[in-house]
Design a protein around this motif. Structure first.
Motif, PDB file in Angstrom:
ATOM      1  N   GLY A  18      -4.680 -31.454  -0.804  1.00 34.27           N
ATOM      2  CA  GLY A  18      -4.063 -30.138  -0.758  1.00 34.27           C
ATOM      3  C   GLY A  18      -4.939 -29.053  -0.179  1.00 34.27           C
ATOM      4  O   GLY A  18      -4.498 -27.920   0.020  1.00 34.27           O
ATOM      5  N   LYS A  19      -6.214 -29.382   0.135  1.00 35.53           N
ATOM      6  CA  LYS A  19      -7.126 -28.391   0.703  1.00 35.53           C
ATOM      7  C   LYS A  19      -7.276 -28.621   2.201  1.00 35.53           C
ATOM      8  O   LYS A  19      -7.479 -29.751   2.653  1.00 35.53           O
ATOM      9  N   LEU A  20      -7.190 -27.541   2.976  1.00 36.00           N
ATOM     10  CA  LEU A  20      -7.284 -27.616   4.429  1.00 36.00           C
ATOM     11  C   LEU A  20      -8.745 -27.705   4.851  1.00 36.00           C
ATOM     12  O   LEU A  20      -9.513 -26.760   4.691  1.00 36.00           O
ATOM     13  N   ALA A  21      -9.151 -28.868   5.393  1.00 34.43           N
ATOM     14  CA  ALA A  21     -10.536 -29.065   5.831  1.00 34.43           C
ATOM     15  C   ALA A  21     -10.716 -28.686   7.295  1.00 34.43           C
ATOM     16  O   ALA A  21     -11.769 -28.173   7.687  1.00 34.43           O
ATOM     17  N   LEU A  22      -9.700 -28.944   8.132  1.00 32.11           N
ATOM     18  CA  LEU A  22      -9.672 -28.496   9.524  1.00 32.11           C
ATOM     19  C   LEU A  22      -8.347 -27.813   9.779  1.00 32.11           C
ATOM     20  O   LEU A  22      -7.303 -28.291   9.335  1.00 32.11           O
ATOM     21  N   ASP A  23      -8.404 -26.720  10.542  1.00 37.93           N
ATOM     22  CA  ASP A  23      -7.221 -25.879  10.723  1.00 37.93           C
ATOM     23  C   ASP A  23      -6.945 -25.669  12.211  1.00 37.93           C
ATOM     24  O   ASP A  23      -7.586 -24.866  12.864  1.00 37.93           O
ATOM     25  N   ILE A  35     -24.963 -31.279  22.055  1.00 37.59           N
ATOM     26  CA  ILE A  35     -24.134 -30.215  21.508  1.00 37.59           C
ATOM     27  C   ILE A  35     -24.376 -30.084  20.009  1.00 37.59           C
ATOM     28  O   ILE A  35     -24.341 -31.077  19.270  1.00 37.59           O
ATOM     29  N   GLY A  36     -24.608 -28.864  19.562  1.00 33.21           N
ATOM     30  CA  GLY A  36     -24.758 -28.594  18.140  1.00 33.21           C
ATOM     31  C   GLY A  36     -23.426 -28.251  17.510  1.00 33.21           C
ATOM     32  O   GLY A  36     -22.734 -27.343  17.973  1.00 33.21           O
ATOM     33  N   LEU A  37     -23.057 -28.992  16.480  1.00 24.29           N
ATOM     34  CA  LEU A  37     -21.863 -28.693  15.687  1.00 24.29           C
ATOM     35  C   LEU A  37     -22.361 -27.942  14.465  1.00 24.29           C
ATOM     36  O   LEU A  37     -22.912 -28.534  13.529  1.00 24.29           O
ATOM     37  N   LEU A  38     -22.202 -26.622  14.482  1.00 23.18           N
ATOM     38  CA  LEU A  38     -22.920 -25.755  13.553  1.00 23.18           C
ATOM     39  C   LEU A  38     -21.968 -25.012  12.632  1.00 23.18           C
ATOM     40  O   LEU A  38     -20.952 -24.474  13.071  1.00 23.18           O
ATOM     41  N   GLY A  39     -22.327 -24.973  11.369  1.00 21.31           N
ATOM     42  CA  GLY A  39     -21.530 -24.238  10.392  1.00 21.31           C
ATOM     43  C   GLY A  39     -22.106 -24.412   9.010  1.00 21.31           C
ATOM     44  O   GLY A  39     -22.885 -25.338   8.760  1.00 21.31           O
ATOM     45  N   PRO A  40     -21.731 -23.532   8.086  1.00 17.88           N
ATOM     46  CA  PRO A  40     -22.203 -23.659   6.706  1.00 17.88           C
ATOM     47  C   PRO A  40     -21.687 -24.953   6.082  1.00 17.88           C
ATOM     48  O   PRO A  40     -20.776 -25.605   6.608  1.00 17.88           O
ATOM     49  N   ASN A  41     -22.253 -25.323   4.943  1.00 17.55           N
ATOM     50  CA  ASN A  41     -21.735 -26.471   4.200  1.00 17.55           C
ATOM     51  C   ASN A  41     -20.262 -26.241   3.876  1.00 17.55           C
ATOM     52  O   ASN A  41     -19.866 -25.139   3.491  1.00 17.55           O
ATOM     53  N   GLY A  42     -19.452 -27.281   4.075  1.00 16.64           N
ATOM     54  CA  GLY A  42     -18.026 -27.169   3.779  1.00 16.64           C
ATOM     55  C   GLY A  42     -17.187 -26.576   4.887  1.00 16.64           C
ATOM     56  O   GLY A  42     -16.002 -26.306   4.687  1.00 16.64           O
ATOM     57  N   SER A  43     -17.782 -26.404   6.086  1.00 20.59           N
ATOM     58  CA  SER A  43     -17.035 -25.768   7.180  1.00 20.59           C
ATOM     59  C   SER A  43     -16.179 -26.755   7.971  1.00 20.59           C
ATOM     60  O   SER A  43     -15.363 -26.342   8.788  1.00 20.59           O
ATOM     61  N   GLY A  44     -16.368 -28.064   7.749  1.00 20.51           N
ATOM     62  CA  GLY A  44     -15.547 -29.064   8.443  1.00 20.51           C
ATOM     63  C   GLY A  44     -16.305 -29.948   9.412  1.00 20.51           C
ATOM     64  O   GLY A  44     -15.693 -30.741  10.139  1.00 20.51           O
ATOM     65  N   LYS A  45     -17.632 -29.857   9.439  1.00 17.41           N
ATOM     66  CA  LYS A  45     -18.423 -30.617  10.411  1.00 17.41           C
ATOM     67  C   LYS A  45     -18.265 -32.129  10.220  1.00 17.41           C
ATOM     68  O   LYS A  45     -17.977 -32.863  11.174  1.00 17.41           O
ATOM     69  N   THR A  46     -18.459 -32.587   8.992  1.00 23.23           N
ATOM     70  CA  THR A  46     -18.357 -34.022   8.732  1.00 23.23           C
ATOM     71  C   THR A  46     -16.942 -34.523   8.958  1.00 23.23           C
ATOM     72  O   THR A  46     -16.738 -35.640   9.462  1.00 23.23           O
ATOM     73  N   THR A  47     -15.951 -33.717   8.633  1.00 17.96           N
ATOM     74  CA  THR A  47     -14.553 -34.099   8.868  1.00 17.96           C
ATOM     75  C   THR A  47     -14.306 -34.335  10.355  1.00 17.96           C
ATOM     76  O   THR A  47     -13.671 -35.331  10.743  1.00 17.96           O
ATOM     77  N   MET A  48     -14.808 -33.446  11.211  1.00 17.70           N
ATOM     78  CA  MET A  48     -14.636 -33.628  12.659  1.00 17.70           C
ATOM     79  C   MET A  48     -15.294 -34.914  13.131  1.00 17.70           C
ATOM     80  O   MET A  48     -14.724 -35.668  13.931  1.00 17.70           O
ATOM     81  N   ILE A  49     -16.484 -35.178  12.644  1.00 22.36           N
ATOM     82  CA  ILE A  49     -17.208 -36.383  13.067  1.00 22.36           C
ATOM     83  C   ILE A  49     -16.478 -37.642  12.595  1.00 22.36           C
ATOM     84  O   ILE A  49     -16.348 -38.615  13.353  1.00 22.36           O
ATOM     85  N   LYS A  50     -15.981 -37.639  11.379  1.00 25.35           N
ATOM     86  CA  LYS A  50     -15.261 -38.808  10.870  1.00 25.35           C
ATOM     87  C   LYS A  50     -13.953 -39.035  11.629  1.00 25.35           C
ATOM     88  O   LYS A  50     -13.545 -40.186  11.847  1.00 25.35           O
ATOM     89  N   LEU A  51     -13.303 -37.964  12.041  1.00 27.75           N
ATOM     90  CA  LEU A  51     -12.087 -38.102  12.846  1.00 27.75           C
ATOM     91  C   LEU A  51     -12.401 -38.751  14.196  1.00 27.75           C
ATOM     92  O   LEU A  51     -11.667 -39.629  14.658  1.00 27.75           O
ATOM     93  N   MET A  52     -13.484 -38.315  14.838  1.00 29.80           N
ATOM     94  CA  MET A  52     -13.857 -38.902  16.127  1.00 29.80           C
ATOM     95  C   MET A  52     -14.242 -40.366  15.986  1.00 29.80           C
ATOM     96  O   MET A  52     -13.990 -41.178  16.868  1.00 29.80           O
TER      97      MET A  52
END
Length: 241
Positions: A18-23, A35-52
């Motif tokens: 129920g929580k939006l991890a990527l929008d 390329i640096g995928l940069l953001g605070p903890n919980g910003s969606g970085k790991t989600t993007m990598i797992k999707l790829m």
């Protein structure tokens, strides 16, 4: 040499419990870049990598790697470093090198063994006896010894000392396939800034900036670390009286 887009997100959203991890993420990643995928903890970085990497699927939208959805083919051209160790404690360095050599056709065993030797890691050294920093380096050596097209590195310098970070970054920049791309996730911007060609800023699951490092520095007159801090600065809460 291949040119053009290597990875693409097309209006991708991902929901967990129920929580939006990527929008509604839409972006294109080219070839031959770090390329640096940069953001605070919980910003969606790991989600993007797992999707790829095909470990999870989008709730909405599409992800393409080399014009194909994640699957058997894309796994063959992606070299993935997760944010935690996945080696069994009973394995030794020789076991894991042998496993990668058997599993990946693009794995350069001689390169891996040479890098291990430079660290004093011997084939009989057990994983469970290695320090955290040495295990991190061992895992990175294996990932960077492949001639992949896309290297997905999830927080490779988190939790290791500054000397280990220098080794890790040098290993990345000296050993990746220059026709491929390295996507490096971290929130430790100042440590990796020197090796980056582009940055992607993530906030609350949204891409808020995707630009070349040179263009940002020319426009802002600041380091990437300073630009990042300005973009993600939190307003302190007022004291309740």
């Amino acid at each position: 040499m291949k040119t053009g887009t290597l990875a693409e997100f097309c209006d991708v959203s991902k929901v967990f419990g129920g929580k939006l991890a990527l929008d509604r993420v839409s972006l294109k990643i080219g070839r031959g870049k770090v390329i640096g995928l940069l953001g605070p903890n919980g910003s969606g970085k790991t989600t993007m990598i797992k999707l790829m990497n095909g470990l999870i699927r989008p709730t909405k939208g599409d992800v393409f790697i080399d014009s194909r959805r994640p699957g058997v083919y894309t796994k063959s051209i992606i070299s993935y470093l997760p944010d935690r160790s996945y080696f069994a404690d009973w394995m030794d360095a020789g076991d894991v090198i042998g496993m990668f050599h058997e599993f990946y056709g693009d794995f350069d065993r001689e390169k891996a063994e040479s890098m291990c030797a430079s660290l004093g890691i011997e084939a009989a050294d057990r994983i469970k006896t290695m320090s955290k920093g040495t295990r991190e380096k061992m895992q990175l050596i294996l990932v960077m010894s492949r001639r992949a097209e896309l290297y997905l590195l999830d927080e490779p310098i988190a939790g290791v000392d500054p000397a280990a970070r220098d080794y890790i970054l040098t290993t990345i920049i000296n050993n990746y396939n220059e026709e491929g791309t390295v996507l490096l996730s971290t929130h430790l911007i100042s440590d990796i800034e020197r090796i980056l060609d582009e940055v992607i800023f993530l906030r609350d699951g949204r891409v808020v900036r995707h630009e070349s490092v040179d263009d940002i520095k020319e426009k802002e007159g600041k380091s990437i670390d300073d630009v990042f801090r300005d973009a993600f600065r939190m307003t302190p809460l007022r004291e309740v009286k």
